[in-house]
Design an enzyme around this catalytic site. Structure first.
Site, PDB file in Angstrom:
ATOM      1  N   ARG A 147      55.568  42.346  55.483  1.00  0.00           N
ATOM      2  CA  ARG A 147      54.477  42.426  54.498  1.00  0.00           C
ATOM      3  C   ARG A 147      53.879  43.843  54.484  1.00  0.00           C
ATOM      4  NH1 ARG A 147      49.339  44.094  54.082  1.00  0.00           N
ATOM      5  NH2 ARG A 147      48.941  43.292  56.158  1.00  0.00           N
ATOM      6  N   ASP A 148      53.164  44.210  55.536  1.00  0.00           N
ATOM      7  CA  ASP A 148      52.481  45.509  55.523  1.00  0.00           C
ATOM      8  C   ASP A 148      53.498  46.642  55.520  1.00  0.00           C
ATOM      9  OD1 ASP A 148      50.455  47.363  55.552  1.00  0.00           O
ATOM     10  OD2 ASP A 148      49.466  46.591  57.318  1.00  0.00           O
ATOM     11  N   HIS A 192      44.699  46.107  64.542  1.00  0.00           N
ATOM     12  CA  HIS A 192      45.693  46.414  63.484  1.00  0.00           C
ATOM     13  C   HIS A 192      45.555  47.905  63.200  1.00  0.00           C
ATOM     14  CE1 HIS A 192      47.759  45.253  59.540  1.00  0.00           C
ATOM     15  NE2 HIS A 192      47.273  46.448  59.247  1.00  0.00           N
ATOM     16  N   HIS A 214      46.983  51.438  61.961  1.00  0.00           N
ATOM     17  CA  HIS A 214      47.939  52.325  61.306  1.00  0.00           C
ATOM     18  C   HIS A 214      47.957  53.615  62.120  1.00  0.00           C
ATOM     19  CE1 HIS A 214      48.911  50.026  57.588  1.00  0.00           C
ATOM     20  NE2 HIS A 214      47.872  49.342  58.014  1.00  0.00           N
ATOM     21  N   CYS A 251      48.923  51.029  52.909  1.00  0.00           N
ATOM     22  CA  CYS A 251      48.347  50.224  51.841  1.00  0.00           C
ATOM     23  C   CYS A 251      48.308  51.063  50.570  1.00  0.00           C
ATOM     24  CB  CYS A 251      46.938  49.785  52.220  1.00  0.00           C
ATOM     25  SG  CYS A 251      46.128  48.892  50.894  1.00  0.00           S
ATOM     26  N   ASN A 271      52.018  51.211  59.796  1.00  0.00           N
ATOM     27  CA  ASN A 271      51.512  50.549  60.999  1.00  0.00           C
ATOM     28  C   ASN A 271      52.157  51.184  62.217  1.00  0.00           C
ATOM     29  OD1 ASN A 271      51.594  47.948  58.974  1.00  0.00           O
ATOM     30  ND2 ASN A 271      49.943  47.858  60.431  1.00  0.00           N
TER      31      ASN A 271
HETATM   32  P1  HMG Z   1      41.874  41.574  39.237  1.00  0.00           P
HETATM   33  O1  HMG Z   1      42.623  42.395  38.245  1.00  0.00           O
HETATM   34  O2  HMG Z   1      40.409  41.784  39.363  1.00  0.00           O
HETATM   35  O3  HMG Z   1      42.174  40.011  39.058  1.00  0.00           O
HETATM   36  O4  HMG Z   1      42.545  41.786  40.646  1.00  0.00           O
HETATM   37  P2  HMG Z   1      41.964  39.002  37.910  1.00  0.00           P
HETATM   38  O5  HMG Z   1      41.508  37.733  38.527  1.00  0.00           O
HETATM   39  O6  HMG Z   1      41.127  39.609  36.812  1.00  0.00           O
HETATM   40  O7  HMG Z   1      43.455  38.787  37.371  1.00  0.00           O
HETATM   41  C1  HMG Z   1      44.213  39.831  36.777  1.00  0.00           C
HETATM   42  C2  HMG Z   1      45.659  39.388  36.637  1.00  0.00           C
HETATM   43  O8  HMG Z   1      46.237  39.192  37.936  1.00  0.00           O
HETATM   44  C3  HMG Z   1      45.816  38.063  35.920  1.00  0.00           C
HETATM   45  O9  HMG Z   1      47.069  38.113  35.280  1.00  0.00           O
HETATM   46  C4  HMG Z   1      45.885  37.070  37.049  1.00  0.00           C
HETATM   47  O10 HMG Z   1      46.559  35.896  36.702  1.00  0.00           O
HETATM   48  C5  HMG Z   1      46.678  37.833  38.081  1.00  0.00           C
HETATM   49  P3  HMG Z   1      47.195  38.443  33.705  1.00  0.00           P
HETATM   50  O11 HMG Z   1      46.343  37.421  33.017  1.00  0.00           O
HETATM   51  O12 HMG Z   1      46.666  39.848  33.544  1.00  0.00           O
HETATM   52  O13 HMG Z   1      48.671  38.341  33.453  1.00  0.00           O
HETATM   53  N1  HMG Z   1      46.387  37.397  39.452  1.00  0.00           N
HETATM   54  C6  HMG Z   1      47.334  37.042  40.343  1.00  0.00           C
HETATM   55  N2  HMG Z   1      48.670  36.979  40.253  1.00  0.00           N
HETATM   56  C7  HMG Z   1      49.333  36.573  41.355  1.00  0.00           C
HETATM   57  N3  HMG Z   1      48.721  36.243  42.521  1.00  0.00           N
HETATM   58  C8  HMG Z   1      47.394  36.298  42.630  1.00  0.00           C
HETATM   59  C9  HMG Z   1      46.651  36.707  41.511  1.00  0.00           C
HETATM   60  N4  HMG Z   1      45.322  36.869  41.290  1.00  0.00           N
HETATM   61  C10 HMG Z   1      45.188  37.285  40.021  1.00  0.00           C
HETATM   62  N5  HMG Z   1      46.809  35.976  43.781  1.00  0.00           N
HETATM   63  C11 HMG Z   1      43.251  40.886  42.778  1.00  0.00           C
HETATM   64  C12 HMG Z   1      42.105  41.062  41.793  1.00  0.00           C
HETATM   65  C13 HMG Z   1      42.684  40.381  44.083  1.00  0.00           C
HETATM   66  C14 HMG Z   1      44.232  39.875  42.208  1.00  0.00           C
HETATM   67  C15 HMG Z   1      43.958  42.260  42.952  1.00  0.00           C
HETATM   68  O14 HMG Z   1      42.981  43.200  43.273  1.00  0.00           O
HETATM   69  C16 HMG Z   1      45.004  42.239  44.029  1.00  0.00           C
HETATM   70  O15 HMG Z   1      46.041  41.606  43.897  1.00  0.00           O
HETATM   71  N6  HMG Z   1      44.756  42.977  45.143  1.00  0.00           N
HETATM   72  C17 HMG Z   1      45.629  42.956  46.287  1.00  0.00           C
HETATM   73  C18 HMG Z   1      45.844  44.345  46.810  1.00  0.00           C
HETATM   74  C19 HMG Z   1      46.759  44.308  48.005  1.00  0.00           C
HETATM   75  O16 HMG Z   1      47.584  43.430  48.141  1.00  0.00           O
HETATM   76  N7  HMG Z   1      46.619  45.285  48.920  1.00  0.00           N
HETATM   77  C20 HMG Z   1      47.437  45.361  50.071  1.00  0.00           C
HETATM   78  C21 HMG Z   1      47.155  44.307  51.081  1.00  0.00           C
HETATM   79  S1  HMG Z   1      45.676  44.640  52.038  1.00  0.00           S
HETATM   80  C22 HMG Z   1      46.204  45.689  53.300  1.00  0.00           C
HETATM   81  O17 HMG Z   1      47.303  46.172  53.265  1.00  0.00           O
HETATM   82  C23 HMG Z   1      45.284  45.929  54.464  1.00  0.00           C
HETATM   83  C24 HMG Z   1      45.700  45.150  55.721  1.00  0.00           C
HETATM   84  O18 HMG Z   1      47.019  45.486  56.111  1.00  0.00           O
HETATM   85  C25 HMG Z   1      44.722  45.445  56.868  1.00  0.00           C
HETATM   86  C26 HMG Z   1      44.482  46.947  57.073  1.00  0.00           C
HETATM   87  O19 HMG Z   1      45.457  47.710  57.217  1.00  0.00           O
HETATM   88  O20 HMG Z   1      43.309  47.308  57.076  1.00  0.00           O
HETATM   89  C27 HMG Z   1      45.665  43.636  55.468  1.00  0.00           C
HETATM   90 MG    MG Z   2      47.522  47.257  57.196  1.00  0.00          MG
END
Ligand code: HMG
Ligand code: MG
Length: 284
Positions: free
Chosen positions: A13-14, A205, A207, A238, A247
């Site tokens: 994933r990450d 966690h 990086h 990210c 990571n």
């Molecule tokens: P948004 O644009 O505000 O969402 O994004 P929305 O509710 O307005 O929806 C927009 C569109 O996305 C719609 O589709 C929804 O259906 C779709 P459209 O009508 O335009 O075709 N949608 C989805 N589709 C699939 N799965 C879903 C979903 N939700 C909405 N769950 C949202 C808000 C949260 C969806 C967006 O900001 C997002 O996906 N963010 C995720 C970002 C991400 O994954 N970042 C990386 C992971 S975090 C990380 O790496 C840190 C970590 O490792 C820890 C660390 O290192 O600190 C964990």
């Molecule tokens: Mg991370």
């Protein structure tokens, strides 16, 4: 008495989410299947986020459907909202993770939501998971630094950790998302966080942008943490944290903690093979 350290493998994933070139579902499945032979208890393999935001994770349901599940391993998925939770439930993820930020800037960049808005979205996810009997892990990102807001106060981190605890997370993973935390600042952050949650319910966690991840693990070990997230091959980052590197590499953490006398239960020969496979996936 032998002291154990658990490495929570987050490479599929990450590690992969930030790769700009599409990686096939088959390649992702092959990586997970190899990792399943290494002795991990938990592997994060999927992310049910918007495919517009993180295209690389779009095939998460196919990955969960295609892997050969080894009994005893919990295959985990990220779920930012109810839509994500429904996807994870349908794909039979064994556990899910909600992911928030200690800083406002990263919350807005990563989730298009303030910290308060994000918590409001997590509440029904945590409730639905509880009803379905699915364990929920919590991430708190930017525990020392935020790419947008700069240094993050330890109190902001402890507040975010307390919110995750109150949502029912069985464990909270502390993310140095940018990978620029120093041992001194990680230690100060842990002082605040440990007032809210016991070390047995915390994970590190880190990086490794600045090359201090192993030092930060040492500080965390001294504070009683025994779970660390890592990604084979040191892949990752990210997409919403500009400047962040991967990571800390699983193979480095496993060797590091073994040299300190901890048992991990991991087969390093399998991990080395998986690291090679993961690094090879970068440039296909
Ligand atoms: P948004 O644009 O505000 O969402 O994004 P929305 O509710 O307005 O929806 C927009 C569109 O996305 C719609 O589709 C929804 O259906 C779709 P459209 O009508 O335009 O075709 N949608 C989805 N589709 C699939 N799965 C879903 C979903 N939700 C909405 N769950 C949202 C808000 C949260 C969806 C967006 O900001 C997002 O996906 N963010 C995720 C970002 C991400 O994954 N970042 C990386 C992971 S975090 C990380 O790496 C840190 C970590 O490792 C820890 C660390 O290192 O600190 C964990
Ligand atoms: Mg991370």
């Amino acid at each position: 008495m032998v002291d154990h350290v658990e490495i929570f493998e987050v490479g599929p994933r990450d590690g992969l989410q930030n790769e700009p070139k599409p990686i096939t579902t088959e390649a992702k499945i092959a990586l997970v299947d190899l990792l399943s032979q290494a002795g991990f208890g938990r592997i994060e393999v999927a992310s049910f986020v918007s495919p517009k935001w993180v295209p690389q994770m779009a095939g998460s349901a196919e990955v969960l459907a295609g892997i050969t599940r080894v009994p005893g391993i919990s295959y985990a998925a990220l779920t930012p909202n109810m839509k994500g939770f429904e996807g994870a439930l349908a794909a039979k993820a064994d556990e899910i993770a909600i992911f928030g930020s200690a800083s406002e800037g990263f919350s807005k960049s990563n989730l298009n939501a303030t910290r308060a808005e994000a918590l409001a979205r997590f509440a029904p996810v945590a409730e639905a998971a509880k009803a379905a009997g699915i364990p929920v892990r919590g991430y708190v990102s930017c525990v020392t630094d935020c790419p947008f807001d700069g240094a993050v106060a330890p109190e902001d981190v402890s507040k975010a950790v307390a919110s995750m605890r109150d949502l029912g997370c069985y464990e909270v993973s502390l993310g140095d998302t940018l990978g620029r935390g120093t041992p001194e600042r990680v230690d100060a952050m842990l002082t605040a966080v440990l007032r809210e949650l016991d070390a047995s319910k915390l994970a590190g966690h880190f990086h490794d942008t600045a090359g201090r991840a192993l030092d930060n693990i040492d500080v965390s070990l001294a504070r009683g943490l025994r779970v660390f997230d890592a990604a084979v091959g040191g892949l990752g980052g990210c997409p919403y944290a500009p400047g962040a590197a991967g990571n800390v590499a699983t193979e480095r953490v496993a060797r590091h903690v073994a040299a300190l006398g901890y048992q991990t239960g991991l087969d390093l020969s399998v991990i080395d093979k998986a690291a090679e496979l993961a690094r090879g996936m970068r440039h296909v």
